[in-house]
Structure formats: C-alpha cells, structure tokens
Motif scaffolding. Structure first.
Motif, PDB file in Angstrom:
ATOM      1  N   THR A  69     -13.484  -0.568   2.688  1.00 19.54           N
ATOM      2  CA  THR A  69     -12.351   0.253   2.269  1.00 19.54           C
ATOM      3  C   THR A  69     -12.889   1.571   1.714  1.00 19.54           C
ATOM      4  O   THR A  69     -14.100   1.790   1.656  1.00 19.54           O
ATOM      5  CB  THR A  69     -11.522  -0.443   1.176  1.00 19.54           C
ATOM      6  N   GLU A  70     -11.981   2.432   1.294  1.00 20.62           N
ATOM      7  CA  GLU A  70     -12.394   3.721   0.741  1.00 20.62           C
ATOM      8  C   GLU A  70     -13.217   3.566  -0.533  1.00 20.62           C
ATOM      9  O   GLU A  70     -13.895   4.504  -0.961  1.00 20.62           O
ATOM     10  CB  GLU A  70     -11.167   4.586   0.460  1.00 20.62           C
ATOM     11  N   ARG A  92      -6.054   2.633   2.180  1.00 21.79           N
ATOM     12  CA  ARG A  92      -5.204   3.594   1.467  1.00 21.79           C
ATOM     13  C   ARG A  92      -3.999   4.017   2.307  1.00 21.79           C
ATOM     14  O   ARG A  92      -2.891   4.139   1.782  1.00 21.79           O
ATOM     15  CB  ARG A  92      -6.013   4.825   1.056  1.00 21.79           C
ATOM     16  N   ARG A 115     -11.472  10.215   7.188  1.00 25.64           N
ATOM     17  CA  ARG A 115     -12.659   9.469   7.622  1.00 25.64           C
ATOM     18  C   ARG A 115     -12.299   8.698   8.895  1.00 25.64           C
ATOM     19  O   ARG A 115     -11.885   7.539   8.858  1.00 25.64           O
ATOM     20  CB  ARG A 115     -13.140   8.523   6.519  1.00 25.64           C
ATOM     21  N   ALA A 159      -9.871  10.776   0.093  1.00 27.93           N
ATOM     22  CA  ALA A 159     -10.368  10.238   1.366  1.00 27.93           C
ATOM     23  C   ALA A 159      -9.503   9.090   1.877  1.00 27.93           C
ATOM     24  O   ALA A 159      -9.074   8.221   1.106  1.00 27.93           O
ATOM     25  CB  ALA A 159     -11.800   9.749   1.193  1.00 27.93           C
ATOM     26  N   TYR A 160      -9.280   9.110   3.206  1.00 28.03           N
ATOM     27  CA  TYR A 160      -8.532   8.050   3.890  1.00 28.03           C
ATOM     28  C   TYR A 160      -9.331   7.580   5.099  1.00 28.03           C
ATOM     29  O   TYR A 160      -9.790   8.404   5.898  1.00 28.03           O
ATOM     30  CB  TYR A 160      -7.172   8.568   4.368  1.00 28.03           C
ATOM     31  N   ASN A 161      -9.464   6.254   5.251  1.00 24.54           N
ATOM     32  CA  ASN A 161     -10.046   5.695   6.480  1.00 24.54           C
ATOM     33  C   ASN A 161      -8.989   5.769   7.585  1.00 24.54           C
ATOM     34  O   ASN A 161      -7.960   5.090   7.502  1.00 24.54           O
ATOM     35  CB  ASN A 161     -10.461   4.241   6.277  1.00 24.54           C
TER      36      ASN A 161
END
Length: 301
Positions: A129-130, A278, A164, A222-224
């Motif tokens: 995860t982030e 997220r 990301r 930040a976001y995956n």
C-alpha cells in the motif's frame, strides 16, 4: 467550469487519451512538447503546443499542471548514461516546471505529477500500500526524487497529487504491444520463475484516476494507480495466451534475461503486489478490476 491546464507528456500513451477527455470536458490545454505544433495537434486534438517552458516565466498562470513526461524506462539497456537520461527527463523537467510555476502571477490550484509503483522497489509477495516502506534501489531513488521535486509546489499552497502508476495495458501501444507479437508467434511464456507480481492497470483507469485527482479537492499526496487485482507474471502470461488463443510454454530463464538486460532485468524479474488502497478508500471506482476483461478490451481495440 473550463480550466486552463498545462500538460507534459501529452503525446504519450496515457497523455493522448487524457487530452481527449479534458477537451471533451471543455478544458483548454497547453501541451509542452519538442514535436511540431502540427504533430502535437494531430495526436492530442485542439491544444496549444508549447516548445519551451521558459516562455511561461512570469505567466499569468494555469489552473492546473499535469506532469506525465519521462523517457521510457525500459526502452534501452541501463548504462550509467541511460540512467541519468531517465532521471533528467523526469526530475530535471519537474524541477523546471516547479521553478517556472513559482514565477506565475497566480499559482496553480493543483499539480498532478507522475510517479510509479517502482517507488517501492522489489517487494516479493508482500501486499504493498502507499504506507509500505520502500526497498532502496534505482527505481525507488528515481521515483522518490521525482516526487520530492513535485512536492516543492506544496510549499507555496498548491495541492499536489502523485500518481504511482503500475504496468499500463491498453490498445495500440505501451508494454502490451511489445508482448503481443511473440505470443502470437507461439513463443510467449513466463519470465523467470513467474512468481513475481505484475501490478497492472488499464489505461482508461489511469486516465480516470488522473482526472479524479485533478478534480477531487480533498485528494493530495501519493496514490497507487493500479488494479485492485494484481497477478503474478505466470498468471498474466497464461491469461494473455488464453485471450490470444496461443500457447505459453516457452519461459524466458532468469539467467538469460540478466545476461541480455543487465540491471534492467530487475524490472521483469521482480515486482510489487501493489493495491490502490488510498484510491479505493477515498471513493475512486475502477472500470477494469479483473485482468481478462482488461486484456480483451485492449486487444479488441
């Protein structure tokens, strides 16, 4: 309400689709590109082409910046010169963007800047995860420095989001286009052990996530940008073969990939079991959550 958006990487695999979506929303777009204005408009549509960022010093300002530019990380074997070019195309350009934006009469409301799940480095089968601590290697240092440069705009009150992004599948380009030919010829197969994870995502969901970050005023950091359903390379290979109705019985041994590609082989032989924690927690909805429909869509189109 129409926005004026400055976009880098607008002629790329993701950027060209993003341009169409933004234009359909009524936005005005200026695309930074070394290509001719005619070529940029042929790819992106009714946009203004900007050849030189320096022309924007002291500009009245843009409502938003979307920063997607960067040399293809897997286009050539990694020499020290190549690695520096990869860094410069991301970090140096982002620094120039930040410096120019700080001269504007009005700062942008938001900057959405590219990054990659390579931020985490090799993570094995760990769910990423982030909040997952990164493994210190070239891709982590590259993405970390890239992100930190973009975040400098947060110091002057700009909302900054970092995408990301995983391995993007979509029609007519990207890494999938390189994979399809050997599979069609019946020589496709898993890479190394095939146990490494591939954090894939459909291009339409990447574009959707970028638009969500642009317009969601509570989004920052930040976001995956990956599918909720990461798969191993072996599963990806088997699924692609099934969609193409081709066998997948010829694996590429790890030792051969290391000899052929050197350090860059790590991109193929390691990975991240990344999930979009997220994005999902904050309400983003994916169009493609499963691999087979995503591949079928990409290949059919």
């Amino acid at each position: 309400m129409s926005r004026h958006i400055l976009l880098t990487g607008g002629t790329g695999f993701i950027g060209r689709i993003l341009c169409r979506e933004l234009l359909a929303n009524g936005d005005q777009i200026t695309v930074l590109s070394r290509q001719s204005a005619a070529d940029v408009r042929a790819i992106c549509g009714r946009v203004e082409a900007l050849p030189d960022l320096a022309k924007l010093r002291g500009h009245k300002g843009f409502d938003a910046i979307i920063n997607l530019a960067g040399e293809g990380i897997a286009d050539k074997r990694w020499s020290e010169t190549r690695k520096q070019a990869i860094r410069d195309s991301r970090i140096e350009l982002t620094q120039q963007l930040v410096n120019v934006a700080k001269t504007w009469l009005q700062p942008p409301q938001v900057m959405v800047s590219g990054s990659a799940v390579g931020f985490y480095g090799a993570q094995g089968s760990l769910e990423v995860t982030e909040a997952t601590p990164p493994h210190n290697e070239f891709t982590h240092r590259l993405c970390s420095d890239w992100e930190q440069t973009a975040m400098e705009l947060a110091d002057v009150g700009v909302r900054v989001c970092l995408s990301r992004t995983g391995i993007v599948v979509g029609p007519n380009g990207g890494f999938l286009q390189r994979m399809i030919l050997p599979f069609k010829l019946g020589v496709g197969g898993k890479l190394g052990s095939g146990e490494q994870y591939m954090p894939w995502v459909h291009r339409q969901d990447v574009v959707g996530a970028l638009l969500w970050m642009l317009t969601t005023e509570t989004a920052s950091g930040a976001y995956n940008v990956v599918s909720p359903s990461p798969v191993t390379n072996a599963t990806f290979t088997k699924t692609l073969g099934s969609v193409l109705h081709r066998p997948t019985i010829l694996p590429a041994p790890a030792v051969a990939l290391k000899l052929a590609l050197g350090e860059m082989s790590g991109l193929l032989l390691t990975g991240q079991r990344a999930i979009p924690a997220r994005l999902q927690a904050e309400g983003f909805e994916f169009r493609f959550t499963d691999l087979e429909p995503a591949l079928k869509d990409a290949i059919a189109n």
